[in-house]
Design a protein around this motif. Sequence first.
Motif, PDB file in Angstrom:
ATOM      1  N   GLN A  10       0.831  -1.203   0.000  1.00 55.61           N
ATOM      2  CA  GLN A  10       0.000   0.000   0.000  1.00 55.61           C
ATOM      3  C   GLN A  10       0.869   1.258   0.000  1.00 55.61           C
ATOM      4  N   LEU A  62       0.788   4.126  -2.931  1.00 58.51           N
ATOM      5  CA  LEU A  62       0.592   5.552  -2.668  1.00 58.51           C
ATOM      6  C   LEU A  62       1.708   6.387  -3.300  1.00 58.51           C
ATOM      7  N   GLU A  87       1.614   9.229  -6.471  1.00 56.82           N
ATOM      8  CA  GLU A  87       1.746  10.585  -5.959  1.00 56.82           C
ATOM      9  C   GLU A  87       2.094  11.573  -7.075  1.00 56.82           C
ATOM     10  N   LEU A 146       4.638  12.725  -1.474  1.00 57.56           N
ATOM     11  CA  LEU A 146       4.038  12.553  -0.150  1.00 57.56           C
ATOM     12  C   LEU A 146       5.125  12.378   0.915  1.00 57.56           C
ATOM     13  N   ILE A 148       2.232  12.134   5.822  1.00 56.78           N
ATOM     14  CA  ILE A 148       1.007  12.084   5.006  1.00 56.78           C
ATOM     15  C   ILE A 148       0.677  10.627   4.662  1.00 56.78           C
ATOM     16  N   ILE A 149       1.709   9.841   4.328  1.00 53.08           N
ATOM     17  CA  ILE A 149       1.490   8.411   4.043  1.00 53.08           C
ATOM     18  C   ILE A 149       0.936   7.716   5.274  1.00 53.08           C
ATOM     19  N   ASP A 173      -0.843   9.064   7.693  1.00 52.12           N
ATOM     20  CA  ASP A 173      -2.243   9.466   7.869  1.00 52.12           C
ATOM     21  C   ASP A 173      -3.163   8.706   6.913  1.00 52.12           C
ATOM     22  N   GLU A 174      -2.708   8.506   5.659  1.00 57.12           N
ATOM     23  CA  GLU A 174      -3.523   7.788   4.676  1.00 57.12           C
ATOM     24  C   GLU A 174      -3.709   6.327   5.078  1.00 57.12           C
ATOM     25  N   LEU A 175      -2.649   5.727   5.588  1.00 53.52           N
ATOM     26  CA  LEU A 175      -2.735   4.324   6.013  1.00 53.52           C
ATOM     27  C   LEU A 175      -3.643   4.167   7.228  1.00 53.52           C
ATOM     28  N   ASN A 176      -3.600   5.151   8.122  1.00 58.20           N
ATOM     29  CA  ASN A 176      -4.472   5.106   9.297  1.00 58.20           C
ATOM     30  C   ASN A 176      -5.938   5.186   8.891  1.00 58.20           C
ATOM     31  N   LYS A 177      -6.217   5.941   7.815  1.00 55.29           N
ATOM     32  CA  LYS A 177      -7.592   6.013   7.303  1.00 55.29           C
ATOM     33  C   LYS A 177      -8.045   4.653   6.767  1.00 55.29           C
ATOM     34  N   MET A 178      -7.058   3.814   6.328  1.00 61.23           N
ATOM     35  CA  MET A 178      -7.369   2.474   5.818  1.00 61.23           C
ATOM     36  C   MET A 178      -7.326   1.431   6.932  1.00 61.23           C
TER      37      MET A 178
END
Length: 455
Positions: free
Chosen positions: A402, A406, A410, A416, A420-421, A423-428
């Motif tokens: 993942q 990302l 980018e 990124l 930021i990466i 934060d994106e992984l935490n959203k997943m």
Amino acid sequence: MDFNLNLTQEQKLIMTQQMQLSVKLLQMSSYDLQEYIDKEFQENPVLEAAYEEKKEEVIKDRIDYKELVKYLEFDNYGSQSYGSYNNDDEVSPFNFISNKTSLKQYLHEQILELNENDYIKSICEYIIESLDGRGYLPISIEDISKEIKISIELAERALKIIQSLDPDGIGARNIKECLKIQIQKKELGNDKILDIIDNHLEDLAENRYQNIAKELNITAKEAQCYGDKIKTLEPKPSRGFFTGEEVRYVVPDAYIRKIDGEYHVIMNDSLLPRLSINNVYKDILKEEKDKFALDFVKDKINSAMFLIKSVEQRKSTIYRVLEKIIELQYDYFEFGAEHLKPMTLKEIAESLSMHESTISRAIRDKYVYTSKGTIKIKDLFTTGIYSYNEGEDISVINIKNQIKKLIDEENKKKPLSDQIICDELNKMNMNISRRTVAKYREELGIKSSSKRKRF
């Protein structure tokens, strides 16, 4: 000092020679085990090793050169007779079609075609033999002139001839000279590019284009363009040439096939010979009265029997491990790598009532063929990170995939950052820290955001 006798009781595991051999055989790759069995077969007259091969299949696989050459008659091959080449002791004419060429052979062939006198050619030959594995010349011109007792001017002339040969960059004494030779041959050079090669290779490697731009009084984008040209060059001219080492092909220890909707383990029995005891020596045990001969035969039979038992036990252990892996990684075999679940040696060991070290040895250097291709069994073992939302572990491999995805998607002008990466992984629902993202990114061989930026 005082001397006295004490009686103590303790438990110890003393590994016999046979136990050590059993452990050694378990962790061997199929290739190493095959070599070991061949060695034992030569040393132990009691042991019989037979590869099952049907004569009909051997005959079927032969090439009928006479029939094949009929299709080549337009090239005048038909005038030659190849009818007798179906014999095993004959040499096929097609063995002489091609041959792998090493870098030095390739250079020697070019020297032969040069319009130079034999004396200069002999000096060139000497320099070619002095090249290292990268295609660089690791010794100085002065040393060469002393070794073969010629002038420095003559040695330099011969080196220039070598550097004019193919591949570009051959005979360079360092990476800067290698790149400059290629720039000159490709006619890409200008003062700026040569300046970058001479003074800013480290900045170029780290994508520090702003530093280069400031030093050369150009824009960062111009520095980047020059850098892109330099990065198309080959820093190792020998790359792609035959090195003398044959490729060792991976042969799977087992196959995992889907039959009637279920996955089954099929061991690759063709890898190893079928082992047995020679009947002649069994009869000796019954009839021989010489004690020395009996002891010798008994010892050899015991050794052979233990080898046969150890090989079968190795096969059984690998089979059981693979069966358990199929059970735990069903989704991986069904849907692909993104469904690989966290799985550890401890987990397999506990479910099979074995020790972790046994599992580790059983999967070491072992491969399995699946519908996804031939994979290393060890690659199926991966740790995981707990997802609170999903209530289960997420494979580290999936997290790395993942991260790579990302970064691949980018905006290269605004890459990124690790945060930021993260934060994106935490959203997943992949709950990892920024430091963990940086660690996985480095393991993937991906540079930081500042070094990925494009102008």
